[in-house]
Structure formats: structure tokens, C-alpha cells
Motif scaffolding. Structure first.
Motif, PDB file in Angstrom:
ATOM      1  N   GLU A  20       0.836  -1.201   0.000  1.00  0.00           N
ATOM      2  CA  GLU A  20       0.000   0.000   0.000  1.00  0.00           C
ATOM      3  C   GLU A  20       0.873   1.253   0.000  1.00  0.00           C
ATOM      4  OE1 GLU A  20      -3.416   2.195   2.757  1.00  0.00           O
ATOM      5  OE2 GLU A  20      -2.341   0.430   3.475  1.00  0.00           O
ATOM      6  N   ARG A  21       0.644   2.105  -0.974  1.00  0.00           N
ATOM      7  CA  ARG A  21       1.446   3.326  -1.074  1.00  0.00           C
ATOM      8  C   ARG A  21       0.515   4.535  -0.976  1.00  0.00           C
ATOM      9  NH1 ARG A  21       5.259   3.460  -6.018  1.00  0.00           N
ATOM     10  NH2 ARG A  21       3.362   2.901  -7.131  1.00  0.00           N
ATOM     11  N   ASN A  23      -0.878   8.470  -0.755  1.00  0.00           N
ATOM     12  CA  ASN A  23      -0.599   9.801  -1.301  1.00  0.00           C
ATOM     13  C   ASN A  23      -0.073  10.654  -0.152  1.00  0.00           C
ATOM     14  OD1 ASN A  23      -1.977   9.029  -3.807  1.00  0.00           O
ATOM     15  ND2 ASN A  23      -3.839   9.204  -2.588  1.00  0.00           N
ATOM     16  N   LEU A 114      10.565  10.259  -4.354  1.00  0.00           N
ATOM     17  CA  LEU A 114       9.241   9.668  -4.569  1.00  0.00           C
ATOM     18  C   LEU A 114       8.979   9.406  -6.052  1.00  0.00           C
ATOM     19  CD1 LEU A 114       7.063  11.650  -1.996  1.00  0.00           C
ATOM     20  CD2 LEU A 114       7.620   9.215  -1.923  1.00  0.00           C
ATOM     21  N   LEU A 117       9.947   6.149  -7.139  1.00  0.00           N
ATOM     22  CA  LEU A 117       9.030   5.103  -6.682  1.00  0.00           C
ATOM     23  C   LEU A 117       7.702   5.135  -7.424  1.00  0.00           C
ATOM     24  CD1 LEU A 117       9.695   5.482  -2.839  1.00  0.00           C
ATOM     25  CD2 LEU A 117      10.609   3.706  -4.360  1.00  0.00           C
ATOM     26  N   TYR A 119       5.775   7.997  -8.075  1.00  0.00           N
ATOM     27  CA  TYR A 119       4.851   9.049  -7.649  1.00  0.00           C
ATOM     28  C   TYR A 119       4.841  10.213  -8.640  1.00  0.00           C
ATOM     29  CZ  TYR A 119       3.873   7.278  -2.935  1.00  0.00           C
ATOM     30  OH  TYR A 119       3.437   6.534  -1.861  1.00  0.00           O
ATOM     31  N   PRO A 206      -0.244   6.943  -6.979  1.00  0.00           N
ATOM     32  CA  PRO A 206       0.149   7.818  -5.871  1.00  0.00           C
ATOM     33  C   PRO A 206       0.771   9.141  -6.311  1.00  0.00           C
ATOM     34  CG  PRO A 206       1.724   6.038  -6.121  1.00  0.00           C
ATOM     35  CD  PRO A 206       0.580   5.720  -7.042  1.00  0.00           C
ATOM     36  N   SER A 266      -6.348   6.462   0.991  1.00  0.00           N
ATOM     37  CA  SER A 266      -5.044   6.333   1.640  1.00  0.00           C
ATOM     38  C   SER A 266      -4.214   7.584   1.343  1.00  0.00           C
ATOM     39  CB  SER A 266      -4.313   5.079   1.151  1.00  0.00           C
ATOM     40  OG  SER A 266      -3.114   4.904   1.887  1.00  0.00           O
ATOM     41  N   LYS A 343       9.638   5.656   3.705  1.00  0.00           N
ATOM     42  CA  LYS A 343       9.355   4.301   4.180  1.00  0.00           C
ATOM     43  C   LYS A 343       7.916   3.926   3.877  1.00  0.00           C
ATOM     44  CE  LYS A 343       9.503   1.232   8.167  1.00  0.00           C
ATOM     45  NZ  LYS A 343       9.909   1.056   9.586  1.00  0.00           N
ATOM     46  N   TRP A 344       6.987   4.835   4.134  1.00  0.00           N
ATOM     47  CA  TRP A 344       5.583   4.546   3.876  1.00  0.00           C
ATOM     48  C   TRP A 344       5.313   4.350   2.387  1.00  0.00           C
ATOM     49  CZ3 TRP A 344       3.077   8.739   7.589  1.00  0.00           C
ATOM     50  CH2 TRP A 344       3.347   8.365   8.919  1.00  0.00           C
ATOM     51  N   ALA A 345       6.158   4.940   1.545  1.00  0.00           N
ATOM     52  CA  ALA A 345       6.006   4.797   0.096  1.00  0.00           C
ATOM     53  C   ALA A 345       6.670   3.528  -0.422  1.00  0.00           C
ATOM     54  CB  ALA A 345       6.602   6.011  -0.606  1.00  0.00           C
ATOM     55  N   GLY A 346       7.334   2.789   0.474  1.00  0.00           N
ATOM     56  CA  GLY A 346       7.988   1.551   0.073  1.00  0.00           C
ATOM     57  C   GLY A 346       9.449   1.713  -0.275  1.00  0.00           C
TER      58      GLY A 346
END
Length: 456
Positions: A20-21, A23, A114, A117, A119, A206, A266, A343-346
Motif C-alpha cells: 500500500e502506497r 498519497n 518519490l 518510486l 509518484y 500515488p 489512503s 518508508k511509507w512509500a515503500g
């Protein structure tokens, strides 16, 4: 909240799938003091949307900017570094040639990381991190940008001006092209841009959105629909300050509503001011030391290393992951946002980042990871370890003379920093001074040299 609800939310946060990624929306205000929001104790200011955002997530009461002024604070937000390591230790100039260097080419910023990743990234509002080509938003990781390079602009004409020195110049741009939006109130204009951007996003794709309002920075201006919310009997400058903040509050409400309308479930929303409220005379209607903003209950103003210069409103909201009504116990800083969001974005933070991942602290009720913090600005220094804080030289705020010496305070016993305990605790003073000196020695030496005073 009820204990069983709190535990349920913590469990949900811990069990969320790694794929789960979320915004990310970062809302940054300008010269908003700790006491400039209802949820931080203001009784004369109405900020229902900011209050609701805080009630729905984490409201930090010990959150700090890494600098007591604007450009360095923003550099720390976007790089996760102390401002000297980002080579933006002081306020940057505002010039009509748009050639001011700021963030360096190749800096590993939050939006740039980001993007790697997957974004999409956008920034709207005040930049003030350099107007030279290599320092501009789209050279620092943003796909889209709408806003101004300078430290501030007039709320209606979108022009920068000072009392002598720098000539008046227009400063409003979209992706590098000048745009004229005369007579549009700046805060409303930025909120409109932000909500339209959110409306174009799709679930599962995201994005990061950075909304940097120019309010409540000088010049103090607000339409009648905001001033009319506050009685004419109020102090004139406080009333205008409240009105400017009311516009910001409405803007926050519109951004949250846009997220809900777009069903972007999210979505992490982070809210912070860049530094404390100012006492600069230019903000006062009669040219006196400005008292329209509030850093209560803390001492000092913007440009000072007393708590009022850098202890700020800090709100982190992630519905369903961060427990509602959370008041984290411990000290957090702006530099902690970058490693946490990555970290929350993976992903993970790049080498050289000074910030700390606060995931366990805010998602699972763990211990605050930060035990020590440092500040340096214009020959002022400060270090804090636990409740103890040592200041090396101090002043009330920008434009006031500095006093030299060492000031030791225990913030738990003396939150107003009124009693100097240096003489009574010489061993502790020596320890903290050694810590501060060691940290300053780790900074690029050229960033500790005095610089000419730029336009703010």
C-alpha cells in the motif's frame, strides 16, 4: 478515544499491506505561531478545519522546525537534512533577476525520491529555495509547479516589494512561464490550484502535493469576508492576523474535502508552519514590534532559538492508520518527515539524511526515536537533550540585538525559559556545549559564516 478503538486502530496500522502506497499532501504555512490555531490553545482564533485535521490524527505538542526562519526550514523539509548540510543555512534573497542559488543541482529531495518510486509530484505556493535554474521546483523533483520564488509577495498583485532597495517585480509562475492573476487573493488562489490538482488524481496512482501558503506572512491582507468573522473591538493587528489564518483554515478544509470527494482514501496529510510568529515591525500597521501572531505559551519569535522561534503546530493525519486524537509524547522535527514518508512509500532514505523514521512512534504507539536536537542560525546555537536545552547566544527575534553567553533551561520545569541554570549546573553545561560544538564541527564550514541580510 476509547481504549478498544485505539488498540483496533494500532492493529490496523501494524497489519496494513506493505504494498500500500499512500498519497502525501504537505501543507506548509508561513510565520504561523504555535498559538495561532484553536487546537493549540488560541481562544480568539477560529480554525475549525485545522482543528478537525488534528483531532483525526496526531497533534504534536513538541514539534520543531530545524530553523527559526523560512528558507532553511523548507530546505530541511524537502531534504531531510539539517539546513547547513542542504547548503541553505540562511534566508535566501529575493531578486528580480531570478538568479538566486539555493538547493544544489543533484540534491536528493523528497519529491525526487518519490518520483523514483512512481509518484507524481506537484508544488503550489511559496518556494524560497532559490530562483536560479538548478534550484527551481521542477529541477528539484516536482513535475508541476505554480507559485512564487520570493520570500513573499503581495496577496493581490503577486508582486514583491520592499521599503527601498529591491525594485518592485512580479513573481507568479506556472511551470517556468510567468502568469498574471492580479486581484485574486493568494490563499484562495493556491487552494483552488491544489483542489483542482487533487481532483485530477486517480486512486491507485500515488502522488505528492506540496502546498506552501504565503500566509500569515507580511503583508497582512485579508478580504472582508474573513475580517468580519472577528469583532472590531479586537486589537487591530491580531484581528487581521486571525482573518489571514481564517483564509488558510478554509483552504485546508477545501483540500481535505477534495481528497474525500476524489475518494483518495489512503492519503497522508502533514501540516506545519515554517517557523514561529514574527515580531518584525513591517508586519505591524503602525510600524511597531508586531504582536499580531502568537507563539504562546513559548518565549521568543521568528529568528530566535527560544522555543517560540521553532516550536510549531505539527499535525499528521492518515485516516485508518494514525489513531485519531493522538498526542505523541516526545520531540519531533521537520527533518523526520522525509525518511518517514519514503518508508511509507515503500522506499528508504538516501545516505546523508539526518531525519529519523517516526513510523513506530505514530503508527504503533512506540517510543519517540529522537533524544537530541540541534539548531544554528546567524551565530545563535542551541542543543536539546531530553528536557534540558542549552542556548549559545540568544535574542528575542529578527531585528533585535543578540546577547552573548550560555543559557541553560529545563523545559519541563520552566517552559517559559525564564531561569538560567547555567551557573548551577556547570557539568551539564559542559556536556551540552561539547555536544553542540561537535555537531557544528560536522557542518560545512562555509555555511557557518555570516551572510548579508537578504530581503525576507
Amino acid at each position: 478515544m476509547l481504549r478498544r478503538e485505539f488498540v483496533k486502530t494500532l492493529a490496523a496500522g501494524a497489519a496494513a499491506p506493505a504494498a500500500e502506497r499512500p498519497n502525501f499532501i504537505v501543507i506548509y504555512t508561513d510565520d504561523q505561531g504555535y498559538g495561532d490555531a484553536g487546537c493549540y490553545g488560541a481562544r480568539d482564533m477560529k480554525t475549525p478545519h485545522i482543528d478537525r485535521l488534528a483531532a483525526g490524527g496526531a497533534r504534536f505538542t513538541d514539534w520543531h522546525s530545524n530553523s527559526p526562519v523560512c528558507s532553511p526550514s523548507r530546505a530541511s523539509l524537502l531534504t531531510g537534512k539539517y539546513p547547513h548540510k542542504a547548503y541553505v543555512p540562511q534566508i535566501l534573497f529575493s531578486r528580480p533577476g531570478f538568479d538566486v542559488p539555493g538547493l544544489r543541482k543533484g540534491e536528493r529531495t523528497l519529491p525526487a525520491e518519490l518520483k523514483k518510486l512512481g509518484y507524481r509530484t506537484a508544488a503550489f505556493g511559496k518556494w524560497h529555495l532559490g530562483s536560479a535554474a538548478e534550484s527551481r521546483p521542477m529541477a528539484q523533483g516536482f513535475d508541476e509547479w505554480f507559485g512564487f520564488y520570493s520570500g513573499w509577495t503581495d496577496y493581490y498583485s503577486h508582486r514583491y516589494y520592499t521599503l527601498g532597495g529591491v525594485p518592485v517585480f512580479h513573481d507568479l509562475w506556472r511551470n517556468g512561464k510567468e502568469e498574471f492573476r492580479d486581484a485574486e487573493y493568494q490563499t484562495e488562489m493556491l487552494a483552488k490550484e491544489a483542489t483542482q490538482y487533487i481532483g485530477r488524481q486517480k486512486a491507485g496512482e500515488p502522488f505528492m502535493l506540496y502546498v506552501a501558503f504565503g500566509a500569515p506572512h507580511y503583508p497582512m491582507m485579508a478580504p472582508e469576508k474573513y475580517t468580519s468573522r472577528f469583532p472590531e473591538s479586537m486589537d487591530r493587528d491580531r484581528r487581521m492576523h486571525c482573518a489571514v489564518m481564517a483564509a488558510v483554515d478554509d483552504a485546508v478544509g477545501s483540500i481535505v474535502a477534495a481528497v474525500e470527494k476524489a475518494k483518495l482514501s489512503s492519503t497522508v496529510i502533514f501540516y506545519q508552519s515554517d517557523n514561529g510568529a514574527t515580531r518584525e515591525e513591517r508586519a505591524d500597521h503602525a510600524g511597531r514590534p508586531y504582536r499580531g501572531g502568537s507563539n504562546a505559551p513559548w518565549k521568543g519569535y521568528k529568528g530566535s532559538l527560544w522555543e517560540g522561534g521553532h516550536r510549531l503546530p505539527g499535525i499528521l493525519n492518515w485516516k485508518g492508520r494514525i489513531p485519531a486524537g493522538l498526542t505523541p509524547q516526545g520531540m519531533g522535527m521537520t527533518i523526520d518527515i522525509m525518511p518517514t514518508f519514503l518508508k511509507w512509500a515503500g522506499g528508504s532514505a538516501p545516505d546523508g539524511v539526518d531525519g529519523m523514521d517516526i513510523s513506530d512512534w505514530v503508527l504503533r504507539g512506540g517510543k519517540c526515536p529522537r533524544e537530541i536536537a540541534y539548531w544554528e542560525y546567524e551565530g545563535l546555537g542551541a542543543v536539546r537533550r531530553g528536557d534540558w536545552k542549552l542556548l549559545e547566544n540568544w535574542r528575542e527575534g529578527l531585528g533585535t540585538p543578540a546577547e552573548r553567553g550560555l543559557w541553560l533551561v529545563n523545559l519541563k520545569d520552566d517552559p517559559g525559559e525564564s531561569r538560567n541554570l547555567a551557573a548551577a549546573e556547570p557539568k551539564l553545561v559542559a556536556e551540552l556545549k561539547s555536544e553542540l560544538d561537535r555537531w557544528k564541527a560536522s557542518l560545512p564550514p562555509e555555511t557557518l559564516k555570516p551572510a548579508a541580510r537578504p530581503g525576507r
